[in-house]
Enzyme design. Structure first.
Site, mmCIF file in Angstrom:
data_model
loop_
_atom_site.group_PDB
_atom_site.id
_atom_site.type_symbol
_atom_site.label_atom_id
_atom_site.label_comp_id
_atom_site.label_asym_id
_atom_site.label_seq_id
_atom_site.Cartn_x
_atom_site.Cartn_y
_atom_site.Cartn_z
ATOM 1 C CG ASN A 7 68.179 22.091 95.978
ATOM 2 O OD1 ASN A 7 67.303 21.266 95.446
ATOM 3 N ND2 ASN A 7 67.671 23.210 96.048
ATOM 4 N NE ARG A 91 64.105 22.748 97.887
ATOM 5 C CZ ARG A 91 63.496 23.117 96.698
ATOM 6 N NH1 ARG A 91 64.333 23.081 95.767
ATOM 7 N NH2 ARG A 91 62.419 23.422 96.361
ATOM 8 C CG HIS A 180 58.707 28.520 98.227
ATOM 9 N ND1 HIS A 180 57.948 29.290 97.169
ATOM 10 C CD2 HIS A 180 59.779 28.101 97.382
ATOM 11 C CE1 HIS A 180 58.478 29.372 96.148
ATOM 12 N NE2 HIS A 180 59.631 28.708 96.269
ATOM 13 C CG HIS A 208 60.039 32.196 98.895
ATOM 14 N ND1 HIS A 208 61.170 32.010 99.723
ATOM 15 C CD2 HIS A 208 60.467 32.158 97.572
ATOM 16 C CE1 HIS A 208 62.049 31.500 98.750
ATOM 17 N NE2 HIS A 208 61.708 31.548 97.526
ATOM 18 N NE ARG A 241 56.517 26.560 88.819
ATOM 19 C CZ ARG A 241 57.381 26.472 89.753
ATOM 20 N NH1 ARG A 241 56.928 27.461 90.933
ATOM 21 N NH2 ARG A 241 58.418 25.822 89.884
ATOM 22 N N GLY A 331 64.695 36.388 95.863
ATOM 23 C CA GLY A 331 65.504 37.356 95.092
ATOM 24 C C GLY A 331 64.474 38.656 94.934
ATOM 25 N N GLY A 333 61.522 39.659 96.590
ATOM 26 C CA GLY A 333 61.247 40.146 97.891
ATOM 27 C C GLY A 333 62.482 40.865 98.682
ATOM 28 C CG ASN A 335 67.883 41.617 95.945
ATOM 29 O OD1 ASN A 335 68.633 42.214 96.308
ATOM 30 N ND2 ASN A 335 67.810 40.548 95.670
ATOM 31 C CD GLU A 384 64.762 27.982 100.589
ATOM 32 O OE1 GLU A 384 63.737 27.319 100.159
ATOM 33 O OE2 GLU A 384 65.254 28.719 99.773
HETATM 34 P P1 ADP Z 1 65.059 31.040 92.899
HETATM 35 O O1 ADP Z 1 63.471 31.069 93.148
HETATM 36 O O2 ADP Z 1 65.459 30.487 91.664
HETATM 37 O O3 ADP Z 1 65.710 30.951 94.111
HETATM 38 P P2 ADP Z 1 65.849 33.699 93.323
HETATM 39 O O4 ADP Z 1 65.245 33.727 94.628
HETATM 40 O O5 ADP Z 1 67.276 34.043 93.217
HETATM 41 O O6 ADP Z 1 65.195 32.579 92.606
HETATM 42 O O7 ADP Z 1 65.043 35.108 92.708
HETATM 43 C C1 ADP Z 1 65.107 35.275 91.422
HETATM 44 C C2 ADP Z 1 64.169 36.440 91.186
HETATM 45 O O8 ADP Z 1 64.723 37.547 91.739
HETATM 46 C C3 ADP Z 1 64.342 37.126 89.635
HETATM 47 O O9 ADP Z 1 63.058 37.332 89.060
HETATM 48 C C4 ADP Z 1 65.216 38.135 89.605
HETATM 49 O O10 ADP Z 1 64.975 39.004 88.880
HETATM 50 C C5 ADP Z 1 65.094 38.826 91.036
HETATM 51 N N1 ADP Z 1 65.901 39.674 91.674
HETATM 52 C C6 ADP Z 1 66.995 39.585 92.110
HETATM 53 N N2 ADP Z 1 67.626 40.737 92.241
HETATM 54 C C7 ADP Z 1 66.741 41.529 92.026
HETATM 55 C C8 ADP Z 1 66.841 43.096 92.108
HETATM 56 N N3 ADP Z 1 67.822 43.751 92.514
HETATM 57 N N4 ADP Z 1 65.612 43.767 91.731
HETATM 58 C C9 ADP Z 1 64.740 43.095 91.501
HETATM 59 N N5 ADP Z 1 64.371 41.774 91.439
HETATM 60 C C10 ADP Z 1 65.537 41.301 91.482
#
Ligand code: ADP
Length: 402
Positions: A7, A91, A180, A208, A241, A331, A333, A335, A384
Site C-alpha cells: 500500500n 492496493r 474502501h 467502515h 474530513r 478502528g 467500528g 473498538n 484488506e
Molecule cells: P485508518 O483509517 O487510518 O486505517 P483505523 O482503521 O486504524 O484508521 O482507525 C483509526 C480510528 O480508530 C481513530 O479514530 C481511533 O481513535 C479509533 N480507535 C482505535 N481504537 C479505538 C478504541 N479502542 N476506541 C475508540 N476508537 C478507537
C-alpha cells in the site's frame, strides 16, 4: 504462493508478506518518511520479532529495497531468496470506471492508471511509483492491482449520478465512485460466513469507521450504494474530513475568508470532521474521553458522527427494502462500544438492537445483537491485505493455467 502486498502512499509504504495458500501473514510493517529526514522501516515477523531500522530512504524504489532486505535478512527475515516472493498485490485507490475487479498489471493497465491520476491525484501517482519500484527490484514478478473503487462499480446509475448537468459526467466522469471497497467486500463475505448464509440472499449494511469512514449497502453481494463519492470527502463525518455538506457553504466561506481553492480543500479534508467540531482531536478515543469529562464540543462531534451512521443505516435499509445485518469495522467500528451503541440506538423498528453485554465482550469478531431480534449487528475486524493477497493469487494462478 507468497504474495507481497503493498500500500504505497506519498511518503510511506505499508507491506505484508502473506502465504496465500495458508492465508498466513509471514511479516508486515511500514516504511515511513520516504524522501525526508528520519526515514524508518518497522517490521514485525509472524513470531513477534520486531525491528526498526533508520536509513536514507530517498524514494519508493529504495523503500522496496529496504523491505526486501529485511524480508531476506538472516536474523529478522522470513525468506531466503527474492524468488520466494511469487507475486505482488498493490492496493490502488482509484480504478475509475475502467476496473470493476482486480487486474494483472500490464503496460496497458499502467496507461489507464495514468489517465486516472486526475481522479485521485493524492494517491494514484504513489501507487504507480510503487509498481515501477517493484519492476526495478523484482523484475518479472507478476503484479496485480486491487482497486478501492472496484467493489462499488456495479452501483446503479440512480446511486452514482449527481444532480448536476449530465455533460459533466460524460466529459469529466464526475460521479460517485466510493472507496474502501476491499474492506466492504471482505466484511460482507465474512458476515455471510458468520451467519451461515449465502451472500446472495443477504441485505447487508457495512460500516467502515476508521480515520476515513464510509458505509455501503451490499444487496445480495452487490454494493448498490455507498457514502463516499467522487472523492473520499462525502458522506460520514471522519477524523478530519467534513463528510456531507451543503456545497454552497464552501463557496460562501471562500468568499467570506478569501480562501483559495487549495485552502478550501485543506479546510474540508484536514481541519474538519471530529477535529473541526471538537477542536480537540481527530482521534475517536480522545473525543470519547473528553466527552465523558464533560467537554461540550467533543460531545457534539461524537453525536454528529454517530447520528450520521444511524441516518445512513436507515437510508440503506430503505434502498434495499430491508436489512439482515449491520456490520461494524475499522478502528472505530471494531473498538468503540460507545459509537456502536449510539449509532444503533432507536433502530428497534428495523430489528436492530444491541446487547450491551455482547457489545462489551473482548471477542474481536462477534454478533452483538440482542437475542431474538431480526437484524444481526456484527463486529468484524477488516483484513484488506488478505483480500489483496487472495485476489493476486487467483489472478496469477489463472495466468499459469492459460
Ligand atoms: P485508518 O483509517 O487510518 O486505517 P483505523 O482503521 O486504524 O484508521 O482507525 C483509526 C480510528 O480508530 C481513530 O479514530 C481511533 O481513535 C479509533 N480507535 C482505535 N481504537 C479505538 C478504541 N479502542 N476506541 C475508540 N476508537 C478507537
Amino acid at each position: 504462493m507468497n504474495i507481497l502486498v503493498l500500500n504505497c502512499g506519498s511518503s510511506s509504504v505499508k507491506y505484508q508478506l502473506i502465504n496465500g495458500a495458508e492465508q498466513k501473514k509471514l511479516a508486515g510493517g511500514v516504511v515511513e518518511r520516504i524522501g525526508m529526514s528520519g526515514a524508518t522501516l518497522s517490521n514485525v515477523r509472524y513470531d513477534g520479532d520486531e525491528i526498526k531500522i533508520a536509513g536514507e530512504i530517498v524514494d519508493h524504489t529504495v523503500a522496496i529495497e529496504y523491505i526486501l532486505a529485511i524480508l531476506l535478512s538472516r536474523n529478522h527475515g522470513v525468506i531466503s531468496d527474492k524468488s520466494d516472493i511469487h507475486a505482488i498485490g498493490h492496493r490502488v485507490v482509484h480504478g475509475g470506471e475502467t476496473f470493476s475487479g482486480s487486474v494483472l498489471i500490464t503496460p496497458e493497465v499502467i496507461k489507464t492508471l495514468k489517465e486516472n491520476i486526475e481522479l485521485a491525484p493524492l494517491h494514484n501517482p504513489h501507487n504507480l511509483r510503487g509498481i515501477s519500484a517493484c519492476d526495478a527490484n523484482l523484475p518479472g514478478t507478476p503484479q496485480v492491482g486491487v482497486f478501492d473503487t472496484a467493489f462499488h462499480q456495479r452501483m446503479p446509475k440512480k446511486a452514482y449520478l449527481y444532480g448536476i448537468p449530465y455533460a459533466l459526467y460524460s466529459q469529466y466522469k464526475i460521479r460517485r465512485y466510493g472507496f474502501h471497497g476491499t474492506s466492504h467486500r471482505y466484511v460482507a463475505d465474512r458476515a455471510a460466513r458468520m451467519l451461515g448464509r449465502n451472500l446472495s440472499e443477504l441485505r447487508l449494511i457495512t460500516t467502515h469507521l476508521g480515520n476515513g469512514c464510509s458505509m455501503a449497502a451490499v444487496d445480495r453481494g452487490v454494493s448498490v450504494d455507498t457514502t463516499m463519492g467522487f472523492t473520499p470527502l462525502e458522506g460520514l463525518l471522519m477524523g478530519t474530513r467534513s463528510g456531507d455538506l451543503d456545497t454552497q457553504i464552501i463557496l460562501y466561506i471562500m468568499g467570506k475568508e478569501g480562501l483559495t481553492l487549495n485552502e478550501a480543500g485543506t479546510l474540508l479534508n484536514k481541519h474538519s470532521g471530529l477535529q473541526g467540531i471538537s477542536g480537540i482531536s481527530s482521534d475517536m478515543r480522545e473525543i470519547v474521553t473528553e466527552m465523558k469529562n464533560g467537554d461540550r464540543k467533543a460531545g457534539y462531534a461524537f453525536d454528529v458522527f454517530s447520528y450520521r451512521v444511524k441516518k445512513y443505516i436507515g437510508a440503506y435499509a430503505a434502498a434495499m427494502g430491508g436489512v439482515d445485518a449491520v456490520i461494524f469495522t475499522g478502528g472505530i467500528g471494531e473498538n468503540s462500544t460507545d459509537v456502536r451503541t449510539a449509532a444503533c440506538e432507536g433502530l428497534g423498528f428495523l430489528g436492530i438492537e444491541v446487547d450491551e453485554e455482547k457489545n462489551l465482550s473482548k471477542e474481536k469478531e462477534k454478533n452483538i445483537s440482542r437475542a431474538g431480534t431480526k437484524t444481526a449487528v456484527l463486529v468484524i475486524p477488516t483484513n484488506e491485505e488478505l483480500v489483496i493477497a487472495l485476489d493476486t493469487m487467483e489472478i496469477v494462478n489463472a495466468l499459469k493455467k492459460a
